[in-house]
Enzyme design. Structure first.
Site, mmCIF file in Angstrom:
data_model
loop_
_atom_site.group_PDB
_atom_site.id
_atom_site.type_symbol
_atom_site.label_atom_id
_atom_site.label_comp_id
_atom_site.label_asym_id
_atom_site.label_seq_id
_atom_site.Cartn_x
_atom_site.Cartn_y
_atom_site.Cartn_z
ATOM 1 N N CYS A 99 -18.347 -50.747 -11.698
ATOM 2 C CA CYS A 99 -18.433 -50.563 -13.140
ATOM 3 C C CYS A 99 -17.902 -49.183 -13.505
ATOM 4 C CB CYS A 99 -19.887 -50.710 -13.606
ATOM 5 S SG CYS A 99 -20.675 -52.227 -13.027
ATOM 6 N N ILE A 139 -21.191 -58.469 -10.579
ATOM 7 C CA ILE A 139 -20.916 -58.979 -9.233
ATOM 8 C C ILE A 139 -22.178 -59.557 -8.596
ATOM 9 C CG2 ILE A 139 -20.101 -58.380 -6.919
ATOM 10 C CD1 ILE A 139 -17.906 -58.196 -9.018
#
Length: 640
Positions: free
Chosen positions: A2, A53
């Site tokens: 991120c 994820i």
């Protein structure tokens, strides 16, 4: 994987900066197009872009957690993956802690509450994170051992700002009172090394928290840094007859690392070149994902593509293989965009094919594995053989060695033996500063006349060499590369270029459990039997197809020498130089002369030219704002 952005104010006015933070956050939307969020209290503010994820439906950030009676004491922003989070979660639960999510991020903050700053010693993964303790009023920052994930920082009278990408800090420069002047010392280091070494950036007011370091900040206070990862290749002889045990330990560690790196709630693929490193990773990944997709890239020019070998490797391990061929036109058109994503230039031509293969991979998967780090840990670069070839010079008295150096300087360029004499006359500290060696000091002064010898590569490398005293020559070179080439070039492009395509790249070789094995390998089992990475090759004999096991490393080679001399990129290079407004940095007449000499075949200046050209494009994007990188803005669910 991120993007995080945070501020810690000096005057308790964090709310005043939230509008600027929300404006800057989309600058790194590519790092996390799935969702965004912000949070603030009086002193601190966080912004976050998420690429989901693990625990996709939950684990949103900024994440709040606290023990019973202190709910929401901590706020976390975290970029990366913790591969042993399942085991850590179980350990912490047995100690009495409860969790609100099933993600890896919460494991960090619960671990921080229990272990304090030593939590980093327990983490196995890639990470950059910030934890704000609302009770102690203290901010804790950390980066992973090897520097896989970035963290930029800047401090002014208004406070401290930190982010996964420098461009978000630049976006908030006015509100924070940042001086955006360039750092000329960092520019010289870039020209010398082909990348900007940590902790520098090209903007004097913005620095990076170094790999393997943590930092603590309080409102209005100074940043206190601590290095927790101090790698040392603690080599010792392997007892006779025990070599196979070492090879087995390497194979076992790598298999375990790949298994941990396959943990995800989305599909995981793998990059695949024609070399042993990526092939080993893909072969082991196939054991966990029977439908594994592999990806490679190449060029139409013969000798600059590993497409055929990669396809043969994919067939041998039973993986479906996808290829992206890059044309010179595509290559040139992508350069401004790539420089924008990089934040600071990296003069590595393989960035561009990596950008295209990452874009292709993202059409099919959200995560890929890759083979970065194997060369640094296991002794894979051909240059690591140099101590063997220069060993006879070590027996020559120093005055005579210096005389040989003077002789080498008067010999004609290209004369056989000139380079050997030159390098043999120098100490390792003088001659070796990593794989990126394109300019010597005299050549540098030709293009940047203001260059200062006291700012050359030794200013960067001397402190690192001091840490490796007592190691053998090969280990010293590996140690240097861990702190220079690997984290300055290899890992920067691995992070920035894949994240540009919202693709998470995982590097199983750069695992602390693998390093524990690699650091014990004596140099006799690294450079041996006429090859590099000998111990690793032996460990992989039952994993990697035979046609790859002893192939020379190529990676994603680029025909830059031919393209700059030919019609493919010469015109682009000429226009880039002429249009660049960098007269206060470069002697443009000298750069044009280099380009002419290269085109006429007088000398191969391709690496030197690419170093200058990459900087000129970067300068046109970030300083002159003359070049539009044409970044596509992507919509995503926003939780602001």
């Amino acid at each position: 994987m991120c993007g995080l952005l945070g501020i810690l104010t000096a005057d308790g006015n964090a709310a005043d900066f939230v509008p600027a933070l929300e404006r800057a956050l989309p600058c790194m939307r590519h790092r996390g197009p799935d969702a965004a969020g912000t949070w603030h209290d009086t002193d601190a503010a966080f912004g976050f872009n998420r690429l989901a994820i693990i625990d996709i439906a939950h684990s949103h950030q900024p994440l709040r957690w606290g023990p019973e009676g202190e709910e929401d004491r901590y706020a976390l922003t975290f970029n990366g993956e913790i591969y042993n989070y399942v085991e850590l979660r179980q350990e912490l639960q047995e100690l009495g802690y409860s969790f609100n999510t099933s993600g890896d991020g919460e494991t960090i903050v619960v671990g921080f509450h229990h272990w304090g700053r030593d939590v980093v010693e327990h983490l196995r993964g890639m990470f950059a994170f910030a934890i704000w303790d609302t009770t102690a009023r203290s901010m804790f920052l950390a980066r992973d051992q090897f520097g896989i994930k970035p963290l930029y920082c800047a401090t002014t009278d208004a406070g401290t700002i930190f982010s996964s990408e420098k461009k978000t800090i630049l976006e908030m420069a006015a509100e924070f009172g940042l001086d955006l002047s360039l750092d000329r010392r960092a520019i010289e280091h870039y020209v010398d090394l082909q990348y900007v070494p940590e902790p520098e950036s090209l903007h004097a007011s913005i620095r990076r928290l170094e790999s393997g370091c943590t930092a603590t900040i309080t409102p209005g206070g100074t940043m206190e840094q601590r290095r927790y990862f101090k790698p040392r290749f603690n080599v010792r002889p392997v007892a006779e007859g025990k070599e196979q045990q070492l090879f087995d330990r390497i194979a076992d560690a790598l298999q375990d690392s790949v298994a941990k790196h396959m943990r995800a709630d989305v599909t995981v693929g793998s990059f695949l070149s024609g070399g042993i490193d990526s092939t080993a990773i893909a072969a082991l990944a196939k054991r966990h994902n029977p439908d594994l997709l592999t990806f490679t890239t190449g060029f139409e020019r013969e000798g600059y593509s590993e497409v055929d070998v990669a396809a043969e490797s994919a067939a041998a391990i039973g993986a479906e293989h996808i290829v992206k061929i890059v044309s010179p036109e595509e290559y040139a058109s992508a350069i401004p965009k790539i420089m924008w994503y990089l934040d600071d230039p990296v003069a590595d031509p393989s960035l561009v094919p990596l950008f295209f293969v990452a874009a292709e991979a993202r059409k099919h998967v959200k995560v890929v594995l890759s083979g970065e780090g194997a060369d640094e840990l296991f002794g894979g670069y051909t240059i690591y053989k140099e101590p063997l070839s220069l060993a006879p010079f070590e027996k020559i008295p120093s005055p005579l060695r210096r005389g040989l150096g003077k002789l080498s300087r008067v010999l004609p360029e290209g004369m056989k033996g000139k380079s050997l004499l030159e390098r043999g006359s120098m100490t390792m500290e003088e001659r070796y500063y990593g794989n990126a060696r394109s300019f010597n000091f005299e050549q540098m002064q030709r293009v940047i006349p203001w260059a200062r010898r006291e700012w050359d590569h030794r200013e960067v490398t001397a402190p690192i060499y001091a840490q490796s005293r007592g190691m053998d020559p090969v280990a010293r070179m590996q140690h240097l590369d861990l702190f220079t080439w690997m984290r300055g070039d290899i890992l920067v492009k691995a992070d920035k270029i894949t994240m540009a395509n919202s693709l998470e790249l995982r590097v199983p070789f750069l695992d602390k459990e693998i390093f524990r094995v690699a650091e014990t390998i004596p140099h006799q089992l690294k450079i041996s039997h006429g090859t590099t990475k000998y111990a690793l090759r032996k460990a992989l004999e039952e994993i990697v197809p035979a046609h790859v096991l002893h192939r020379r490393k190529l990676g994603f080679p680029v025909p830059m020498r031919h393209w700059l001399a030919g019609d493919e990129l010469h015109g682009w290079a000429l226009d880039t130089i002429n249009e660049s407004q960098t007269e206060d940095i470069f002697d443009k007449a000298a750069v044009l002369a280099m380009l002419r000499e290269h085109r006429e075949g007088v000398s191969d200046h391709s690496r030197r030219l690419w170093t200058v050209l990459a900087f000129m494009v970067w300068h046109g994007v970030f300083v002159e704002k003359r070049i539009d990188p044409q970044i596509e803005q992507r919509d995503y669910p926003v939780r602001l």
